[in-house]
Design an enzyme around this catalytic site. Structure first.
Site, PDB file in Angstrom:
ATOM      1  N   GLU A   1      -2.058   5.002   3.168  1.00  0.00           N
ATOM      2  CA  GLU A   1      -1.977   3.607   2.716  1.00  0.00           C
ATOM      3  C   GLU A   1      -3.338   2.987   2.403  1.00  0.00           C
ATOM      4  O   GLU A   1      -3.459   2.178   1.475  1.00  0.00           O
ATOM      5  CB  GLU A   1      -1.238   2.753   3.760  1.00  0.00           C
ATOM      6  CG  GLU A   1       0.260   3.026   3.850  1.00  0.00           C
ATOM      7  CD  GLU A   1       0.614   4.216   4.734  1.00  0.00           C
ATOM      8  OE1 GLU A   1      -0.308   4.830   5.333  1.00  0.00           O
ATOM      9  OE2 GLU A   1       1.813   4.544   4.833  1.00  0.00           O
TER      10      GLU A   1
ATOM     11  N   HIS B   1       6.280   4.885  12.910  1.00  0.00           N
ATOM     12  CA  HIS B   1       6.563   5.796  11.787  1.00  0.00           C
ATOM     13  C   HIS B   1       5.329   6.324  11.090  1.00  0.00           C
ATOM     14  O   HIS B   1       5.431   7.020  10.087  1.00  0.00           O
ATOM     15  CB  HIS B   1       7.442   5.094  10.765  1.00  0.00           C
ATOM     16  CG  HIS B   1       6.745   3.944  10.070  1.00  0.00           C
ATOM     17  ND1 HIS B   1       5.881   4.130   9.018  1.00  0.00           N
ATOM     18  CD2 HIS B   1       6.754   2.616  10.316  1.00  0.00           C
ATOM     19  CE1 HIS B   1       5.407   2.956   8.631  1.00  0.00           C
ATOM     20  NE2 HIS B   1       5.927   2.020   9.402  1.00  0.00           N
TER      21      HIS B   1
ATOM     22  N   HIS C   1      13.033   5.303  12.964  1.00  0.00           N
ATOM     23  CA  HIS C   1      12.806   5.477  11.522  1.00  0.00           C
ATOM     24  C   HIS C   1      13.431   6.796  11.074  1.00  0.00           C
ATOM     25  O   HIS C   1      13.289   7.812  11.755  1.00  0.00           O
ATOM     26  CB  HIS C   1      11.299   5.472  11.261  1.00  0.00           C
ATOM     27  CG  HIS C   1      10.930   5.337   9.817  1.00  0.00           C
ATOM     28  ND1 HIS C   1      11.136   6.347   8.900  1.00  0.00           N
ATOM     29  CD2 HIS C   1      10.380   4.309   9.118  1.00  0.00           C
ATOM     30  CE1 HIS C   1      10.723   5.940   7.702  1.00  0.00           C
ATOM     31  NE2 HIS C   1      10.254   4.699   7.812  1.00  0.00           N
TER      32      HIS C   1
ATOM     33  N   GLU D   1      -0.414  -9.138  -1.027  1.00  0.00           N
ATOM     34  CA  GLU D   1      -1.027  -8.566   0.194  1.00  0.00           C
ATOM     35  C   GLU D   1      -2.277  -7.766  -0.174  1.00  0.00           C
ATOM     36  O   GLU D   1      -2.507  -6.652   0.306  1.00  0.00           O
ATOM     37  CB  GLU D   1      -0.018  -7.708   0.963  1.00  0.00           C
ATOM     38  CG  GLU D   1      -0.428  -7.400   2.399  1.00  0.00           C
ATOM     39  CD  GLU D   1       0.611  -6.523   3.111  1.00  0.00           C
ATOM     40  OE1 GLU D   1       1.614  -7.067   3.605  1.00  0.00           O
ATOM     41  OE2 GLU D   1       0.393  -5.295   3.174  1.00  0.00           O
TER      42      GLU D   1
ATOM     43  N   ARG E   1       2.247   8.240   9.458  1.00  0.00           N
ATOM     44  CA  ARG E   1       1.967   9.661   9.235  1.00  0.00           C
ATOM     45  C   ARG E   1       0.817  10.180  10.087  1.00  0.00           C
ATOM     46  O   ARG E   1       0.829  11.319  10.539  1.00  0.00           O
ATOM     47  CB  ARG E   1       1.632   9.909   7.756  1.00  0.00           C
ATOM     48  CG  ARG E   1       2.852  10.017   6.909  1.00  0.00           C
ATOM     49  CD  ARG E   1       2.524  10.242   5.446  1.00  0.00           C
ATOM     50  NE  ARG E   1       3.729  10.633   4.718  1.00  0.00           N
ATOM     51  CZ  ARG E   1       4.787   9.843   4.528  1.00  0.00           C
ATOM     52  NH1 ARG E   1       4.787   8.618   5.004  1.00  0.00           N
ATOM     53  NH2 ARG E   1       5.839  10.273   3.884  1.00  0.00           N
TER      54      ARG E   1
ATOM     55  N   ASP F   1       0.803  -1.234   0.000  1.00  0.00           N
ATOM     56  CA  ASP F   1       0.000   0.000   0.000  1.00  0.00           C
ATOM     57  C   ASP F   1       0.830   1.275   0.000  1.00  0.00           C
ATOM     58  O   ASP F   1       0.374   2.329   0.419  1.00  0.00           O
ATOM     59  CB  ASP F   1      -0.872  -0.014   1.256  1.00  0.00           C
ATOM     60  CG  ASP F   1      -0.048  -0.312   2.502  1.00  0.00           C
ATOM     61  OD1 ASP F   1       1.163  -0.049   2.478  1.00  0.00           O
ATOM     62  OD2 ASP F   1      -0.608  -0.823   3.491  1.00  0.00           O
TER      63      ASP F   1
HETATM   64  C1  UD1 Z   1       6.831   4.620   3.737  1.00  0.00           C
HETATM   65  C2  UD1 Z   1       5.431   4.181   3.303  1.00  0.00           C
HETATM   66  C3  UD1 Z   1       4.708   3.438   4.433  1.00  0.00           C
HETATM   67  C4  UD1 Z   1       5.557   2.315   4.969  1.00  0.00           C
HETATM   68  C5  UD1 Z   1       6.908   2.869   5.385  1.00  0.00           C
HETATM   69  C6  UD1 Z   1       7.789   1.761   5.874  1.00  0.00           C
HETATM   70  C7  UD1 Z   1       4.227   5.605   1.737  1.00  0.00           C
HETATM   71  C8  UD1 Z   1       3.297   6.733   1.557  1.00  0.00           C
HETATM   72  N1  UD1 Z   1       4.624   5.341   2.978  1.00  0.00           N
HETATM   73  O1  UD1 Z   1       6.695   5.632   4.729  1.00  0.00           O
HETATM   74  O2  UD1 Z   1       3.487   2.912   3.925  1.00  0.00           O
HETATM   75  O3  UD1 Z   1       4.908   1.725   6.065  1.00  0.00           O
HETATM   76  O4  UD1 Z   1       7.529   3.501   4.249  1.00  0.00           O
HETATM   77  O5  UD1 Z   1       8.899   2.257   6.546  1.00  0.00           O
HETATM   78  O6  UD1 Z   1       4.587   4.969   0.775  1.00  0.00           O
HETATM   79  N2  UD1 Z   1      14.409   7.915   4.759  1.00  0.00           N
HETATM   80  C9  UD1 Z   1      15.790   7.821   4.740  1.00  0.00           C
HETATM   81  N3  UD1 Z   1      16.359   6.623   4.401  1.00  0.00           N
HETATM   82  C10 UD1 Z   1      15.632   5.522   4.087  1.00  0.00           C
HETATM   83  C11 UD1 Z   1      14.231   5.619   4.138  1.00  0.00           C
HETATM   84  C12 UD1 Z   1      13.640   6.816   4.464  1.00  0.00           C
HETATM   85  O7  UD1 Z   1      16.488   8.784   5.008  1.00  0.00           O
HETATM   86  O8  UD1 Z   1      16.209   4.461   3.784  1.00  0.00           O
HETATM   87  C13 UD1 Z   1      13.788   9.215   5.120  1.00  0.00           C
HETATM   88  C14 UD1 Z   1      13.882  10.232   3.975  1.00  0.00           C
HETATM   89  O9  UD1 Z   1      14.065  11.506   4.514  1.00  0.00           O
HETATM   90  C15 UD1 Z   1      12.499  10.132   3.320  1.00  0.00           C
HETATM   91  C16 UD1 Z   1      11.648   9.915   4.561  1.00  0.00           C
HETATM   92  O10 UD1 Z   1      12.397   9.036   5.393  1.00  0.00           O
HETATM   93  O11 UD1 Z   1      12.151  11.282   2.581  1.00  0.00           O
HETATM   94  C17 UD1 Z   1      10.271   9.370   4.309  1.00  0.00           C
HETATM   95  O12 UD1 Z   1      10.293   8.227   3.465  1.00  0.00           O
HETATM   96  P1  UD1 Z   1       8.914   7.812   2.688  1.00  0.00           P
HETATM   97  O13 UD1 Z   1       9.137   6.542   1.966  1.00  0.00           O
HETATM   98  O14 UD1 Z   1       8.395   8.957   1.906  1.00  0.00           O
HETATM   99  O15 UD1 Z   1       7.888   7.616   3.864  1.00  0.00           O
HETATM  100  P2  UD1 Z   1       7.895   6.606   5.085  1.00  0.00           P
HETATM  101  O16 UD1 Z   1       7.431   7.392   6.255  1.00  0.00           O
HETATM  102  O17 UD1 Z   1       9.179   5.896   5.162  1.00  0.00           O
HETATM  103  N1  UDP Z   2      12.548  -3.912  10.430  1.00  0.00           N
HETATM  104  C1  UDP Z   2      13.930  -3.998  10.199  1.00  0.00           C
HETATM  105  N2  UDP Z   2      14.773  -3.189  10.922  1.00  0.00           N
HETATM  106  C2  UDP Z   2      14.312  -2.305  11.841  1.00  0.00           C
HETATM  107  C3  UDP Z   2      12.909  -2.213  12.055  1.00  0.00           C
HETATM  108  C4  UDP Z   2      12.061  -3.026  11.319  1.00  0.00           C
HETATM  109  O1  UDP Z   2      14.379  -4.801   9.387  1.00  0.00           O
HETATM  110  O2  UDP Z   2      15.141  -1.612  12.463  1.00  0.00           O
HETATM  111  C5  UDP Z   2      11.648  -4.764   9.627  1.00  0.00           C
HETATM  112  C6  UDP Z   2      10.549  -5.492  10.382  1.00  0.00           C
HETATM  113  O3  UDP Z   2      10.978  -6.769  10.814  1.00  0.00           O
HETATM  114  C7  UDP Z   2       9.435  -5.572   9.346  1.00  0.00           C
HETATM  115  C8  UDP Z   2       9.628  -4.338   8.513  1.00  0.00           C
HETATM  116  O4  UDP Z   2      10.965  -3.902   8.751  1.00  0.00           O
HETATM  117  O5  UDP Z   2       9.592  -6.694   8.488  1.00  0.00           O
HETATM  118  C9  UDP Z   2       8.641  -3.297   8.910  1.00  0.00           C
HETATM  119  O6  UDP Z   2       8.937  -2.124   8.255  1.00  0.00           O
HETATM  120  P1  UDP Z   2       8.211  -0.755   8.615  1.00  0.00           P
HETATM  121  O7  UDP Z   2       7.783  -0.744  10.049  1.00  0.00           O
HETATM  122  O8  UDP Z   2       9.149   0.307   8.162  1.00  0.00           O
HETATM  123  O9  UDP Z   2       6.970  -0.755   7.646  1.00  0.00           O
HETATM  124  P2  UDP Z   2       5.470  -1.337   7.767  1.00  0.00           P
HETATM  125  O10 UDP Z   2       5.537  -2.762   8.129  1.00  0.00           O
HETATM  126  O11 UDP Z   2       4.763  -0.521   8.788  1.00  0.00           O
HETATM  127  O12 UDP Z   2       4.900  -1.082   6.416  1.00  0.00           O
END
Ligand code: UD1
Ligand code: UDP
Length: 362
Positions: free
Chosen positions: A135, A205, A237, A121, A207, A99
């Site tokens: 999502e 994490h 995160h 999923e 929103r 999602d």
């Molecule tokens: C995204 C997904 C959410 C998912 C989550 C898992 C959307 C709208 N949201 O949210 O559904 O549950 O990922 O974690 O698709 N960043 C880094 N390094 C990384 C990853 C992220 O620096 O490896 C920082 C960056 O500043 C980036 C910000 O996190 O701009 C947000 O990342 P983004 O993918 O837009 O949103 P998430 O909150 O991670």
């Molecule tokens: N996870 C990881 N390292 C971490 C925290 C989480 O590998 O430090 C894994 C966790 O086991 C799960 C996935 O990341 O499989 C969850 O990711 P996240 O919470 O970012 O996204 P969501 O599941 O909410 O979409």
């Protein structure tokens, strides 16, 4: 019969954890599938950690992530950069997962090129378009775009039927996150774990919790960390809207260990050592029962009612008193704790990826 050319599109950590086992299952059948991987890199470091663990090397990398990206920015970049890849590769099917912005834009870009979409999923719903945001909307839209729907559970399949998806387009496969977690768990080195303190592992994490919700989560964590015999570990995160408030509110507490996101193997190991998990993550709710760990869910609504009904997860929202009292109960009531740590996983048995491969062929 000709080999099927399947292009998997993913970009965030959880999508990678759930689709890398599918990549491996498809690649294990070279006579049936030609497998290509396109990562959007909506996440960068957190994605690369997962790719390294599963040994998946992308064929295309759209490298879209920017610090503090808005939803519109990442959606625009993904759509724009995916089009030439789809035109070049012309796969017979695009697979997306879940999602995220990547899942929605991956499905939309494929639809624009008349390429059938398979959705892993599929069918999870809270029924509230703002929880989780964005999502719930993303997954509803992916369902409209998809041709083949891989539902993790029978309930998810029912949700799809009730929205008019035809029976022949739905397969109940389990969630490949169970394949991932069991694959890693079974390869962890054994050995004694330190049980002198009850370890509470935290991730958050979402929103919809930004701002006041995170303030309350942090206030609750301080109270929990003050309990006797408890220790809190929190891989934070990297989203700046999360890390800034968490650092400001929790840094320096002697019993709260704020750490960088862990690679998946280290995180599964940490979950194995945990007494309980406090999280708003979807994936962790699905993994925890395979490790026998109760989960308290930092959300008001869930698209994973199976976990709540089974008793492995409890919704505690972001209310300070509710979070603290729920943790205290699981710490003090050993019977309840034991009951909740011995529940079978409603999300799968570790063979979802093989079923997905079979379903694509059939
Ligand atoms: C995204 C997904 C959410 C998912 C989550 C898992 C959307 C709208 N949201 O949210 O559904 O549950 O990922 O974690 O698709 N960043 C880094 N390094 C990384 C990853 C992220 O620096 O490896 C920082 C960056 O500043 C980036 C910000 O996190 O701009 C947000 O990342 P983004 O993918 O837009 O949103 P998430 O909150 O991670
Ligand atoms: N996870 C990881 N390292 C971490 C925290 C989480 O590998 O430090 C894994 C966790 O086991 C799960 C996935 O990341 O499989 C969850 O990711 P996240 O919470 O970012 O996204 P969501 O599941 O909410 O979409």
């Amino acid at each position: 019969m000709a080999r099927r050319k399947v292009l998997l599109v993913f970009g965030t950590r959880p999508e990678a954890i759930k689709l890398c086992p599918v990549v491996r299952a498809l690649k294990a059948r070279p006579e049936d599938f030609e497998v290509l991987v396109c990562v959007t890199a909506q996440h960068r470091e957190m994605l690369d950690q997962v790719l390294a663990i599963f040994g998946v090397v992308p064929d295309h990398d759209l490298n879209v992530m920017c610090d503090g990206q808005s939803l519109t920015e990442s959606a625009g970049r993904i759509l724009e950069r995916l089009e030439p890849v789809l035109k070049q590769e012309q796969p017979g099917m695009v697979l997306v997962q879940g999602d995220t912005t990547t899942a929605f834009c991956g499905a939309l870009a494929a639809f624009y090129q008349n390429i059938p979409v398979g959705h892993v999923e599929a069918g999870m719903r809270t029924g509230d378009m703002r929880q989780p945001f964005p999502e719930e909307m993303n997954r509803v839209l992916v369902s409209r775009l998809a041709t083949l729907h891989f539902a993790a559970t029978e309930r998810a399949a029912r949700n799809l039927r009730s929205e008019g998806v035809v029976e022949t387009a739905i397969r109940v496969t389990g969630n490949p996150v169970t394949d991932a977690v069991l694959y890693v768990r079974d390869r962890l080195p054994g050995g004694n774990r330190d049980t002198s303190r009850k370890l509470i592992v935290v991730t958050a994490h979402r929103r919809e919790s930004f701002g006041a919700g995170f303030e309350r989560i942090c206030a609750a964590l301080r109270q929990i960390a003050d309990m006797d015999g408890v220790s809190v570990v929190y891989p934070v995160h990297p989203n700046p809207s999360v890390s800034s408030v968490v650092m400001e509110r929790l840094k320096g507490h002697p019993n709260i260990h704020l750490i960088q996101p862990l690679d998946y193997v280290s995180f599964v190991d940490l979950m194995q050592s945990a007494y309980l998990l406090l999280t708003d993550s979807g994936g962790i709710q699905e993994e925890a029962p395979s490790l026998g760990k109760p989960v308290l869910v930092l959300r008001d609504k869930t698209e994973r009612p199976e976990a709540v009904e089974a008793g492995t997860a409890t919704l505690v929202g972001t209310d300070v008193e509710m979070i603290v009292s729920s943790v205290r109960r699981l710490i003090e009531d050993e019977r309840e704790y034991d009951r909740r740590s011995r529940i079978h996983n409603p999300y799968g048995d570790g063979h979802a990826s093989e079923r997905i491969a079979e379903a694509i062929l059939s």
